[in-house]
Design an enzyme around this catalytic site. Structure first.
Site, PDB file in Angstrom:
ATOM      1  N   GLY A 190       0.794  -1.225   0.000  1.00  0.00           N
ATOM      2  CA  GLY A 190       0.000   0.000   0.000  1.00  0.00           C
ATOM      3  C   GLY A 190       0.822   1.268   0.000  1.00  0.00           C
ATOM      4  O   GLY A 190       0.267   2.366   0.131  1.00  0.00           O
ATOM      5  N   LYS A 208       4.819  19.309  -5.054  1.00  0.00           N
ATOM      6  CA  LYS A 208       5.130  19.809  -3.713  1.00  0.00           C
ATOM      7  C   LYS A 208       6.245  20.855  -3.747  1.00  0.00           C
ATOM      8  O   LYS A 208       6.156  21.892  -3.078  1.00  0.00           O
ATOM      9  CB  LYS A 208       5.532  18.638  -2.813  1.00  0.00           C
ATOM     10  CG  LYS A 208       4.431  17.619  -2.601  1.00  0.00           C
ATOM     11  CD  LYS A 208       4.965  16.362  -1.915  1.00  0.00           C
ATOM     12  CE  LYS A 208       3.897  15.302  -1.783  1.00  0.00           C
ATOM     13  NZ  LYS A 208       4.435  14.037  -1.220  1.00  0.00           N
TER      14      LYS A 208
END
Length: 432
Positions: A190, A208
């Site tokens: 994940g 970012k």
């Protein structure tokens, strides 16, 4: 609606949206004490109303069209955690700001792409736009740049901005496995999406960094101007060679101001000296260095993604809203943001790592050395392993400081040599 309750609409019930609900449910009294008012979710919206998300949503009103939240007079603010730089996310945020409805978002792509326009709406309407959760999850780097370091002229903002890539590079170093094997494991755990493109190709980190550059240097975000390279081409051999040379490979986002005022802005894998604090930041952790003229260098470290850290940043922005924080989105009014002059290959000077695959034939080293000499590139160290007349072998070089333009030119010529197979792998040596 009572005066002691701050009611929000929440658009998006993925990992972050569910995390926001969990925090507000778990710490309702504590948050109310810290904010001065109770924060309560009134309305929610997501694409699939029937999906079980592991949290009780029965107390909340379902809104089919998230944009309707912007016009709901019962709501004090809207939280956007749908994702995507355009479409419903952009429409909701834009409509809310025009309606003077404060917005909290975790959407880095949205702010990197449309931040100037949205911040302009925020300034014009006097409506807060907050996005702490858009960069580095639970690390309060937006707040630090906008507030804590506001008295400094910044020289650089740089660091590890993507946990997926950091995990993959860490596991490659620890286990000696190749990129694709570790990527598959990261997906199973994940840590990486089914389609990992945004992460492993550096796009997530670049969104970012675009925001951090704007905050750090007072410039307009300019995502298209950024040099972006991901980690697909980093091999297990590169990891080993870097270690032998005393470095670790990290995907870094780097924004720094040159002496002439130009700004370097790039996301790419770099070799970091093993003694540098960034070299010790492993697994899914993020780290951001901020270098200011009076404060010196400070490093912020933490989990850069995930339900808890990112949702915590969203809730922190909500608490600030309730307390009355209405400062400009990028630390200064949007009209004061300037258009940056970005540094090009001729301006950027660094040491470099070069990995060549060559046929083991006489004269190949002499040919490579001659090209580097012609482009004013001086070799610092070299590693050569094996002798196999039937298979390509590796030659690894590190250089003294050279211009990016000269390295690019030299590598283009080296790639044309008949003894060289494939394109040279080139990475910067980072000493900052």
């Amino acid at each position: 609606m009572t005066a002691d309750t701050f009611r929000i609409g929440l658009a998006g019930l993925g990992t972050v949206g569910v995390g926001v609900i969990k925090i507000l449910q778990t710490h309702a009294d504590m948050i109310a004490a810290r904010a001065g008012r109770k924060i309560e979710v009134l309305a929610i919206s997501a694409r699939d109303q029937g999906r079980d998300r592991g949290v009780d949503l029965s107390a909340y009103e379902w809104t089919e069209n998230p944009e309707r939240m912007a016009g709901d007079p019962r709501l004090d603010a809207v939280v956007e955690v749908m994702g995507g730089s355009d479409g419903p996310a952009l429409s909701l945020v834009e409509t809310a700001l025009k309606a003077r409805k404060p917005v909290v978002t975790a959407n880095k792509a949205l702010i990197a792409t449309h931040g100037v326009r949205l911040a302009g709406l925020s300034d014009q309407t006097g409506t807060p736009l907050k996005f702490e959760a858009a960069v580095a999850g639970g690390i309060p780097v937006i707040k630090a740049l906008r507030e804590s370091f506001a008295g400094n002229r910044l020289n650089a903002v740089y660091g590890i901005l993507n946990g997926t890539c950091n995990y993959i590079l860490t596991e490659m170093r620890r286990t000696g496995r190749n990129f694709l094997d570790v990527l598959e494991e990261a997906q199973a755990k994940g840590y990486a999406e089914a389609d990992p493109t945004f992460d492993i190709d550096g796009i997530d980190a670049a969104h970012k960094l675009s925001i951090l550059t704007a905050l750090g240097f007072g410039v307009k975000p300019d995502f298209p101007a950024m040099k972006i390279a991901g980690i697909r081409h980093v091999s297990a051999g590169d990891i080993d060679h870097a270690a032998e040379l005393g470095y670790r490979i990290k995907l870094l986002g780097v924004a720094r101001r040159l002496d002439d005022g130009k700004i370097v802005q790039s996301v790419e894998p770099c070799l970091v000296p093993e003694g540098h604090p960034l070299a010790a930041v492993d697994d899914v952790f993020n780290a951001v260095f901020v270098d200011g003229d009076f404060m010196g260098k400070e490093m912020l470290v933490g989990r850069g993604a995930g339900e808890g850290p990112t949702a915590s940043a969203v809730v922190a922005d909500l608490i600030d809203l309730v307390r009355g924080d209405r400062g400009p989105s990028f630390g200064v009014p949007v009209d004061d943001l300037v258009t940056a002059t970005w540094a090009g290959p001729a301006d950027i000077i660094s040491g470099f790592y070069l990995h060549l695959n060559v046929l083991d034939k006489p004269g190949v080293l002499a040919a490579v050395s001659a090209i580097l000499r012609d482009y004013n590139v001086s070799v610092e160290a070299m590693i050569q392993r094996g002798r196999n007349p039937d298979q390509p072998v590796s030659i690894v070089l590190t250089t003294h400081e050279a211009r990016q333009a000269d390295i690019d030119g030299a590598c283009a010529e080296i790639a044309k040599l008949p003894q060289v197979t494939g394109s040279p792998c080139v990475m910067k040596l980072i000493e900052i």
